[in-house]
Each structure stands twice: as C-alpha cells, then as structure tokens.
Scaffold this active site. Structure first.
Site, PDB file in Angstrom:
ATOM      1  N   CYS A 144     -15.116  -7.090  -1.621  1.00 11.50           N
ATOM      2  CA  CYS A 144     -14.137  -8.016  -2.206  1.00 11.50           C
ATOM      3  C   CYS A 144     -14.480  -9.465  -1.895  1.00 11.50           C
ATOM      4  CB  CYS A 144     -12.735  -7.691  -1.719  1.00 11.50           C
ATOM      5  SG  CYS A 144     -12.546  -7.823   0.085  1.00 11.50           S
ATOM      6  N   HIS A 195      -8.368  -8.688   2.885  1.00 10.92           N
ATOM      7  CA  HIS A 195      -8.856  -8.499   1.517  1.00 10.92           C
ATOM      8  C   HIS A 195      -8.997  -9.848   0.829  1.00 10.92           C
ATOM      9  CE1 HIS A 195      -9.598  -6.559  -2.265  1.00 10.92           C
ATOM     10  NE2 HIS A 195      -8.455  -6.950  -2.813  1.00 10.92           N
ATOM     11  N   ASN A 228      -7.141  -9.224  -8.853  1.00  7.68           N
ATOM     12  CA  ASN A 228      -7.760  -8.309  -7.890  1.00  7.68           C
ATOM     13  C   ASN A 228      -9.077  -7.793  -8.462  1.00  7.68           C
ATOM     14  OD1 ASN A 228      -8.050  -6.853  -5.551  1.00  7.68           O
ATOM     15  ND2 ASN A 228      -6.286  -5.521  -5.878  1.00  7.68           N
TER      16      ASN A 228
END
Length: 337
Positions: A112, A283, A303
C-alpha cells in the site's frame, strides 16, 4: 456429590469464559456489533473469516516508525489564512485526469505504501501538465526497486510513506499501471485475486505474493527503461487539516497513512470512525478530497483493495481530529516536468 458440584463450578467457569470471547473481526456477529455502535458509517461483509491473516497483511503495509522526514523539503508550507471550499473532489476538479478515478489493486501484498505514492504521482503529472499528459507511475518498479530498511522498506512486507517521494526525486520511477494493463514500462506483475468474497478472480491463497525482483528493464520491449523514468521535486509534509486541504486544492491528491483497527476492513459506506481499540497495523492510501456528510466532516480517500471493497474502492474518514493518525503521516511533491 462433592465431585458433581466441583464439575458444575468448573463447567460454569469455562462457559462464562467462552461467552466473553470476542467475535472474529470478519464475522457477521462482529459486523452486527459495529453497526450497533457506529453512528456515521455502515459495516458489511468484505472478506471471508479465512482471509484474516491476509487482511492483516494488507492492512499492515506501513512499517512502524518508518516516517522519518529525514529528507523532507518543507513541512506545512502553505499560508493557512488562504480560503478553501467547504467540499472538494479531485475527480471533479480535474476531470480529464483518468488516473484520479482509477482504483488500483495491490493484490495480496503489503505494498500500500507504494500504491498510495504512485497513484498520487500519476495524478500530479496530469494535473501539472494542464490535464494534457496522462501517465501511470509503476507500483511494480517502486515496490521492488526501492528496497531496504534505509530506502523505502521491504516490498510486500511493508514500507514508508515519505521514502517513495524521496526516491522519486533522487532515482526516479518508471511508468506502469495495473496488472497486464499495458500502461507503461512496468505494469504490476502480481495478479489481482479475490481479497473479498467469491468472484471471478483466483483466490488469493492460491497465488504467490512475494516481492518481485527488481528488474531495471521494461516488460514492453518497445520501451526503454531510462527513457521511461519520471521524477519528482523535493517532497513536503502536511500535518494538519488546513495544510492538507490547501495542498490537495492547489496541487492534487496526496499520500497519507493511518492506523487500521480491526473494524475497518468491514467498511461499506458513510464516514468511518473506529468502534474498536484493537489496532491491526498501518495502511497507506491516497486522499483526493473532503466534504461533510450529515454534519460529519470527512476526507475522501481512494483505497487500493480493488473496486469491490468498501464504497466502490473508496471510503470516507473523519476529518479534522487526526482520527487514527490520518493527518500526521503525509507526503507529496510536484513532478519534474
């Protein structure tokens, strides 16, 4: 009789302990508990219970203590007396930049940190060429080649938020997009898989998601690696609501990171506010705008868990109170054009 009494006491104690065990974070029971507590968002089934170890990896792609700002160009560079609109969406502000609307898929890899960076980098090249040049920056190149604890991180095992922006400035990152997308020099080589419920893609546990080797050549033989490199300027960091708003409003989406709690993977809609105190990891994502929903201020966030997660791949998070640390770990820079 004494034996029977003792047995009953032990049995009741065991039953009592069993009743106090928390439900699994991906279970329907836990989702119901979230929806009983949450007032601004709705939870639902995004993953199977058997996916929990993989979900934890997806949600732990930012290494603890990796945000050092050792090479930052500036912190909070904007004049906070400047006005910003009450709501803002980069997709609407720069409608000809297709990358802003793209939801990528990091697959079953803790990359990520690389995705949040290259997504914003791609957007910014388009924005700062007056929406005339759309290139996609390669998550593959960044994830595999900016490797090491003194560089960006450990590939699929996590990285930093600021490291990619320094690497873009010093080494450059080639073009490349989604798996087999033919969007540049090096597309992502990790095949999309079913993070969530059953579907048409292969199941994540059937594929190998180790960090790919760093290969400094293009998968498309018609392209040259060095000619495909893109570069950024010195990066900045933005550590409060107004600074983040001004940066996005003027220059485009930014990368940020936040602490993931075990209720977050179940997000479906609304403005996320944690209902649990059990942290899973860190994240990284891309913030593309802000607004207010039912009197609750939010950040609009893309995301990298594919478009079948959450609200078509997006989510909203409480804005203005550094919720889950969302306003304390950010980075972005302008491209070198």
């Amino acid at each position: 009789m004494k034996f029977l009494t003792a047995f009953l006491v032990v049995s009741l104690a065991v039953a009592s302990q069993g009743a106090s065990i928390d439900p699994h974070p991906l279970s329907l029971e836990f989702i119901d508990q979230i929806n009983e507590k949450a007032t601004t968002w709705v939870a639902g089934k995004n993953f199977e219970i058997s996916d929990w170890e993989r979900v934890k990896k997806l949600a732990s792609g930012v290494l603890p203590g990796s945000y050092s700002l050792e090479n930052v160009g500036s912190i909070n560079p904007h004049d906070e007396s400047e006005d910003v609109p009450e709501s803002f969406d980069s997709r609407e502000a720069w409608p000809n930049c297709a990358s802003i609307k793209q939801i990528r898929d990091q697959s079953s890899c803790g990359s990520c940190w690389a995705f949040g960076a290259v997504e914003a980098m791609s957007d910014r090249i388009c924005i700062h060429t007056n929406q005339t040049e759309q290139v996609y920056i390669s998550a593959e190149d960044l994830n595999s080649c900016c490797y090491g604890i003194f560089a960006c991180g450990l590939g699929c095992n996590g990285g930093s938020v600021d490291g990619p922006w320094e690497y873009w400035n010093t080494d450059g990152i080639v073009t490349g997009g989604l798996y087999k997308s033919n969007q540049g020099c090096k597309d992502y080589t990790l095949e999309p898989c079913e993070h969530h419920t059953t579907g048409s893609k292969p199941q994540c546990d059937s594929l190998d998601y180790s960090t790919p080797a760093c290969v400094r050549s293009c998968s498309d033989s018609s392209l040259n690696y060095k000619d495909s490199l893109t570069f950024g300027q010195k990066y900045s960091a933005f550590h409060n609501e107004k600074q983040i708003q001004l940066e996005i409003y003027k220059n485009g989406p930014i990368e940020a990171a936040f602490t993931v709690y075990d209720d977050f993977p179940n997000y479906k809609s609304g403005v996320y506010q944690k209902t649990s105190n059990k942290a899973v990891g860190g994240h990284a994502i891309k913030i593309i705008g802000w607004g207010t929903e039912n009197d609750t201020p939010y950040w609009l966030i893309a995301n990298s868990w594919d478009s079948d997660w959450g609200d078509n791949g997006y989510f909203k998070m409480l804005r203005g109170s550094n919720h889950c640390g969302i306003e304390s770990e950010t980075a972005a820079s302008l491209p070198q054009l």
